[in-house]
Write a protein that holds these residues in place. Structure first.
Motif, PDB file in Angstrom:
ATOM      1  N   LEU A  89      -3.012  11.217  -1.852  1.00  0.00           N
ATOM      2  CA  LEU A  89      -3.884  11.292  -0.673  1.00  0.00           C
ATOM      3  C   LEU A  89      -5.341  11.039  -1.040  1.00  0.00           C
ATOM      4  O   LEU A  89      -6.176  10.812  -0.154  1.00  0.00           O
ATOM      5  N   SER A  90      -5.641  11.056  -2.333  1.00  0.00           N
ATOM      6  CA  SER A  90      -7.016  10.797  -2.779  1.00  0.00           C
ATOM      7  C   SER A  90      -7.431   9.346  -2.541  1.00  0.00           C
ATOM      8  O   SER A  90      -8.618   9.035  -2.516  1.00  0.00           O
ATOM      9  N   GLY A 114       0.790  -1.227   0.000  1.00  0.00           N
ATOM     10  CA  GLY A 114       0.000   0.000   0.000  1.00  0.00           C
ATOM     11  C   GLY A 114       0.816   1.268   0.000  1.00  0.00           C
ATOM     12  O   GLY A 114       0.390   2.299   0.529  1.00  0.00           O
ATOM     13  N   LEU A 115       2.021   1.224  -0.599  1.00  0.00           N
ATOM     14  CA  LEU A 115       2.875   2.406  -0.675  1.00  0.00           C
ATOM     15  C   LEU A 115       2.631   3.122  -2.003  1.00  0.00           C
ATOM     16  O   LEU A 115       2.489   2.478  -3.046  1.00  0.00           O
ATOM     17  N   ALA A 116       2.591   4.433  -1.932  1.00  0.00           N
ATOM     18  CA  ALA A 116       2.460   5.220  -3.160  1.00  0.00           C
ATOM     19  C   ALA A 116       3.823   5.337  -3.819  1.00  0.00           C
ATOM     20  O   ALA A 116       4.856   5.051  -3.212  1.00  0.00           O
ATOM     21  N   TYR A 159      -0.917   8.112   6.899  1.00  0.00           N
ATOM     22  CA  TYR A 159       0.048   7.167   7.465  1.00  0.00           C
ATOM     23  C   TYR A 159       0.885   6.519   6.372  1.00  0.00           C
ATOM     24  O   TYR A 159       2.119   6.473   6.450  1.00  0.00           O
ATOM     25  N   HIS A 160       0.226   6.019   5.322  1.00  0.00           N
ATOM     26  CA  HIS A 160       0.950   5.380   4.224  1.00  0.00           C
ATOM     27  C   HIS A 160       1.728   6.397   3.389  1.00  0.00           C
ATOM     28  O   HIS A 160       2.796   6.078   2.853  1.00  0.00           O
ATOM     29  N   ILE A 161       1.184   7.612   3.267  1.00  0.00           N
ATOM     30  CA  ILE A 161       1.883   8.639   2.503  1.00  0.00           C
ATOM     31  C   ILE A 161       3.202   9.010   3.169  1.00  0.00           C
ATOM     32  O   ILE A 161       4.220   9.225   2.497  1.00  0.00           O
ATOM     33  N   MET A 162       3.223   9.072   4.494  1.00  0.00           N
ATOM     34  CA  MET A 162       4.460   9.415   5.199  1.00  0.00           C
ATOM     35  C   MET A 162       5.541   8.374   4.937  1.00  0.00           C
ATOM     36  O   MET A 162       6.708   8.706   4.757  1.00  0.00           O
ATOM     37  N   TYR A 163       5.153   7.105   4.925  1.00  0.00           N
ATOM     38  CA  TYR A 163       6.133   6.072   4.592  1.00  0.00           C
ATOM     39  C   TYR A 163       6.534   6.140   3.123  1.00  0.00           C
ATOM     40  O   TYR A 163       7.671   5.814   2.764  1.00  0.00           O
ATOM     41  N   SER A 164       5.626   6.568   2.280  1.00  0.00           N
ATOM     42  CA  SER A 164       5.950   6.743   0.869  1.00  0.00           C
ATOM     43  C   SER A 164       6.968   7.858   0.662  1.00  0.00           C
ATOM     44  O   SER A 164       7.768   7.826  -0.282  1.00  0.00           O
ATOM     45  N   LEU A 165       6.949   8.853   1.557  1.00  0.00           N
ATOM     46  CA  LEU A 165       7.957   9.917   1.495  1.00  0.00           C
ATOM     47  C   LEU A 165       9.357   9.351   1.751  1.00  0.00           C
ATOM     48  O   LEU A 165      10.335   9.806   1.156  1.00  0.00           O
ATOM     49  N   ILE A 166       9.447   8.366   2.636  1.00  0.00           N
ATOM     50  CA  ILE A 166      10.733   7.702   2.881  1.00  0.00           C
ATOM     51  C   ILE A 166      11.214   7.026   1.602  1.00  0.00           C
ATOM     52  O   ILE A 166      12.397   7.089   1.240  1.00  0.00           O
ATOM     53  N   VAL A 167      10.280   6.378   0.903  1.00  0.00           N
ATOM     54  CA  VAL A 167      10.627   5.727  -0.370  1.00  0.00           C
ATOM     55  C   VAL A 167      11.186   6.758  -1.350  1.00  0.00           C
ATOM     56  O   VAL A 167      12.227   6.535  -1.980  1.00  0.00           O
ATOM     57  N   SER A 168      10.504   7.908  -1.478  1.00  0.00           N
ATOM     58  CA  SER A 168      10.923   8.930  -2.445  1.00  0.00           C
ATOM     59  C   SER A 168      12.284   9.507  -2.085  1.00  0.00           C
ATOM     60  O   SER A 168      13.124   9.746  -2.966  1.00  0.00           O
TER      61      SER A 168
END
Length: 297
Positions: free
Chosen positions: A172-173, A36-38, A178-187
């Motif tokens: 975010l749509s 569920g990561l963006a 919560y998942h978006i913050m972890y996706s920031l780590i990915v980016s």
């Protein structure tokens, strides 16, 4: 298309672009999507489309890249765009392949989002970095990042990071904060890995040394470091006296030794140490000479 520029090196580049696309697609299909990561850039847009319209990212990636390829053609030239077309098709093929192959299962990492984001960031950055290093792109935001690198001198990693953040905001749509913050780590990891892979192992330090005892310092460099150097003619700003500046490139591990050498000769020497992200030449990109060279008159 004129392929007179083709040689064995181009075959190596296409091979590495293929490997890079395979790694990036694996990261998306096997880590980002199951956990569920963006994702950022065009890949992130395809994940949004997948969520709302249930269209496979491999198909939407190919369609959405068409207008961006025309933009890239205007700025990047025929050779780069040939590689871009190849990379775009490769990414789409591997996205479809990893999603439907029966041998390897998705990697949920026991639903640990931290481990998932670290793995996705490193693998995605490695894949895109390899593609960039060998003059290709995976299409999408990669094309815009290469255009920004060529036209404005912006590093590929930073260009990708900026576009990733914009797409993550749109994500975010369908994802929670919560998942978006972890996706920031990915980016963030992805951008760092891209720059690390592109720059390669040939990092070094560039030094400018200003001292009245320049000849003694030059002798110490020549005799102890086995490094060539160059004299730059300069003029002192206060007394308008002529000076010699020593300019040389060394490995980061050699900096402490050189500082001690300079301190032993002239404790008041003015030394500037700069990062040299890529060095091509003797002692760095091919084997160093095993004899000493002096530039003294």
């Amino acid at each position: 298309m004129n392929l007179k520029w083709w040689n064995k090196h181009n075959s190596l580049e296409l091979l590495m672009i293929t490997i890079g696309c395979a790694i990036y697609a694996f990261s998306l299909d096997m880590i980002s999507i199951p956990n569920g990561l963006a994702d950022g850039g065009l890949s992130g847009v395809t994940l949004i489309i997948r969520y709302f319209f249930h269209i496979n990212p491999g198909i939407s990636t190919l369609i959405l890249n068409i207008p961006l390829i025309f933009i890239g053609f205007l700025y990047l030239g025929k050779r780069t765009m040939f590689y871009t077309l190849y990379g775009t098709v490769c990414l789409s093929v591997f996205l479809l392949f990893w999603a439907h192959q029966p041998f390897i299962k998705p990697l949920p990492f026991q639903h640990d989002l931290l481990i998932s984001s670290l793995a996705a960031g490193v693998l995605s950055g490695l894949g895109i970095g390899l593609t960039f290093r060998y003059n290709g792109t995976t299409g999408g935001s990669d094309i815009m990042a290469r255009v920004g690198q060529k036209k404005f001198g912006l590093s590929s990693g930073k260009g990708v990071l900026i576009m990733d953040y914009l797409v993550l905001f749109l994500s975010l749509s369908y994802l929670d904060f919560y998942h978006i913050m972890y996706s920031l780590i990915v980016s963030f990891l992805l951008a760092r890995m891209i720059d690390l892979v592109q720059e390669g192992p040939n990092r070094a330090k560039a030094l400018f040394i200003i001292s009245d005892q320049y000849q003694e310092i030059a002798d110490a460099i020549d005799n102890n470091l086995d490094r060539g150097f160059t004299y730059l003619n300069a003029e002192g700003g206060f007394h308008n006296d002529e000076k010699k500046i020593i300019y040389l490139i060394i490995q980061p591990r050699e900096v402490p030794q050189l500082k001690r050498m300079i301190e032993a000769v002239d404790s008041k020497a003015f030394v500037t140490v700069l990062n040299a992200h890529e060095v091509i030449g003797e002692g760095f990109s091919y084997q160093r000479k095993r004899y000493h060279v002096s530039f003294h008159k």
